[in-house]
Design an enzyme around this catalytic site. Structure first.
Site, short mmCIF file in Angstrom:
data_model
loop_
_atom_site.label_atom_id
_atom_site.label_comp_id
_atom_site.label_asym_id
_atom_site.label_seq_id
_atom_site.Cartn_x
_atom_site.Cartn_y
_atom_site.Cartn_z
N ASN A 110 0.84 -1.19 0.00
CA ASN A 110 0.00 0.00 0.00
C ASN A 110 0.88 1.25 0.00
O ASN A 110 1.72 1.42 0.88
CB ASN A 110 -0.91 0.01 1.22
CG ASN A 110 -1.88 -1.16 1.21
OD1 ASN A 110 -2.93 -1.10 0.61
ND2 ASN A 110 -1.50 -2.25 1.87
N GLU A 112 -2.33 0.48 -4.57
CA GLU A 112 -1.74 -0.73 -3.99
C GLU A 112 -1.23 -1.62 -5.11
O GLU A 112 -1.85 -1.72 -6.18
CB GLU A 112 -2.74 -1.47 -3.11
CG GLU A 112 -4.10 -1.66 -3.74
CD GLU A 112 -5.15 -2.13 -2.73
OE1 GLU A 112 -4.76 -2.75 -1.73
OE2 GLU A 112 -6.34 -1.88 -2.96
N ARG A 154 -7.81 -2.61 -17.07
CA ARG A 154 -9.27 -2.45 -17.04
C ARG A 154 -9.63 -1.31 -16.09
O ARG A 154 -8.80 -0.84 -15.31
CB ARG A 154 -9.97 -3.73 -16.57
CG ARG A 154 -9.61 -4.15 -15.15
CD ARG A 154 -10.44 -5.35 -14.69
NE ARG A 154 -10.03 -5.84 -13.39
CZ ARG A 154 -10.48 -5.37 -12.22
NH1 ARG A 154 -11.36 -4.37 -12.21
NH2 ARG A 154 -10.07 -5.89 -11.07
#
Length: 329
Positions: free
Chosen positions: A209, A260, A284
Site C-alpha cells: 500500500n 496498492e 481495465r
C-alpha cells in the site's frame, strides 16, 4: 551528485547550470539539462541544476498543481543525466520577493558562480515571474557578470508540444502508454509503503500500500500492469490497483484514491520502505463485484493479462524504438 538546500555564497567555484522546476524531467527538460552538462565540460566547470523542492504555485496560489515527480525522483533523474551539483530551493516569501536581477545575482552568481545558464523556451523567474531568457542574456553581457545564456527550443511529439501538463492529462485519463512516449520512460509513483487493512493478503493477493504525496498526480482509477522497484534495487513485475475498493465499501469521491501493488512471485516484508511503482499499461477500469469469489477470479485474470503485457514489452525491447520527437522551428 552534491545537493544543497540553501543558497549561500560560494557553494560552487564555477558552474554551468540548468534553471527550472523540471517536473517529470521529460525530453524537453533533458535538452536544457544536457546543454548545461555540455557547457560544463567545455568550461571546466561543475554541471548543475537550480530547482525548487515544491512547486512555486504552492506559495503564490496556495496550492500546487499535481506533479509528475517528487523531488527524490527528480534528483535521481538529474544524476542519471550527469548533473554534478543541485541547488534545491524552497519557494519562500523572501525568495518570492527577489527581483529577477536580485535572483540572478544572489542565487545564480553569488551561490553557484554560474558561467553558463540554460533555460527552456518559456522559462520565467523572479518577482511576478518578470524575468526571462532575454533578461538573462542582458545581465550576462554586463562586464561584472559575463555568463552565457542558452534557451532550448520547444520539443514536439506527433505535432504537439511536449509539456508536463500534456503528460499529466494523459496520466489522469489512464493513457499511461501515451505518457511513457512523452516522458521517454514509464510514469512512476515514488512513495513509502504503509500497512493497510490486510484485505489483499486475506484474498490471497498481498499488496504493498503506497502512501502517496498529496500533490502527486495519480492515474485514472483502474487496474494496471507495471513494475515495482524496491529500496534494495530489486525489481518485480506487479499488478497495480488505483481506486476506492468499491466491492467492500461505497466510494468516497472526495477522497484520494488508494494505490496498492501486488508484486508477482514475491512474499517479503517491505513495510516502511520506499518503493517506485512504474505504470506500463491499463488493464481495465475499476468495478464493483457481486461477491468475493468474483473479485478473486477477476484478479487472477488481471494477473494473466499483466503477464501477457510483460511478455510483449520484453519482446518490444529487442526492437529499436522509433521516436517522433522533434525540435519546433
Amino acid at each position: 551528485m552534491e545537493i544543497f538546500y540553501e543558497a549561500k555564497p560560494g557553494l560552487v567555484a564555477k558552474s554551468a547550470i540548468a534553471l527550472g522546476f523540471f517536473d517529470g524531467v521529460h525530453p524537453g527538460h533533458k535538452l536544457v539539462i544536457s546543454k548545461a552538462v555540455e557547457e560544463a565540460k567545455a568550461l571546466g566547470a561543475k554541471a548543475g541544476v537550480v530547482t525548487f523542492k515544491d512547486h512555486p504555485r504552492s506559495l503564490t496560489r496556495g496550492q500546487s498543481p499535481l506533479l509528475l515527480t517528487v523531488i527524490e525522483q527528480r534528483l535521481e533523474l538529474f544524476a542519471e543525466l550527469n548533473v554534478e551539483v543541485a541547488l534545491v530551493l524552497s519557494f519562500t516569501e523572501e525568495l518570492c520577493r527577489l527581483s529577477p536581477r536580485q535572483y540572478v545575482e544572489n542565487v545564480l552568481i553569488e551561490s553557484m558562480n554560474a558561467r553558463s545558464i540554460s533555460v527552456g523556451h518559456n522559462h520565467h523567474f523572479g518577482k511576478d515571474a518578470e524575468g526571462d531568457a532575454n533578461l538573462l542574456k542582458k545581465i550576462g553581457q554586463e562586464k561584472e557578470h559575463e555568463f552565457t545564456v542558452h534557451s532550448a527550443h520547444m520539443l514536439e511529439f506527433k505535432g504537439r508540444e511536449v509539456s508536463s501538463s500534456r503528460i499529466r492529462d494523459e496520466i489522469q485519463a489512464g493513457n499511461v502508454k501515451n505518457a511513457e512516449d512523452l516522458l521517454g520512460r514509464s510514469f512512476a509513483l515514488w512513495a513509502g509503503i504503509i500497512r493497510g487493512d490486510g484485505r489483499g493478503r486475506q484474498l490471497g493477493f498481498p499488496t504493498a500500500n503506497l502512501e502517496t504525496y498529496q500533490y502527486q498526480v495519480l492515474p485514472k482509477t483502474g487496474v494496471y500492469a507495471g513494475v515495482a522497484k524496491l529500496q534494495n534495487g530489486e525489481s518485480k513485475y506487479c499488478v497495480i490497483n488505483v481506486g476506492f475498493r468499491p466491492t467492500f465499501k461505497n466510494p468516497d469521491e472526495a477522497a484520494r484514491p488508494l494505490v496498492e501493488a501486488h508484486l508477482l512471485d514475491f512474499n517479503q516484508d517491505i513495510y516502511d520502505q520506499k518503493i517506485e511503482v512504474q505504470f506500463f499499461q491499463q488493464l481495465r477500469d475499476e468495478k464493483k463485484f457481486a461477491s468475493i469469489d468474483q473479485l478473486k477470479s477477476q484478479i487472477n485474470i488481471d494477473i494473466d493479462q499483466a503477464k501477457i503485457a510483460f511478455s510483449a514489452r520484453e519482446k518490444a525491447k529487442l526492437q529499436e524504438p522509433n521516436s517522433s520527437l522533434s525540435h519546433a522551428t
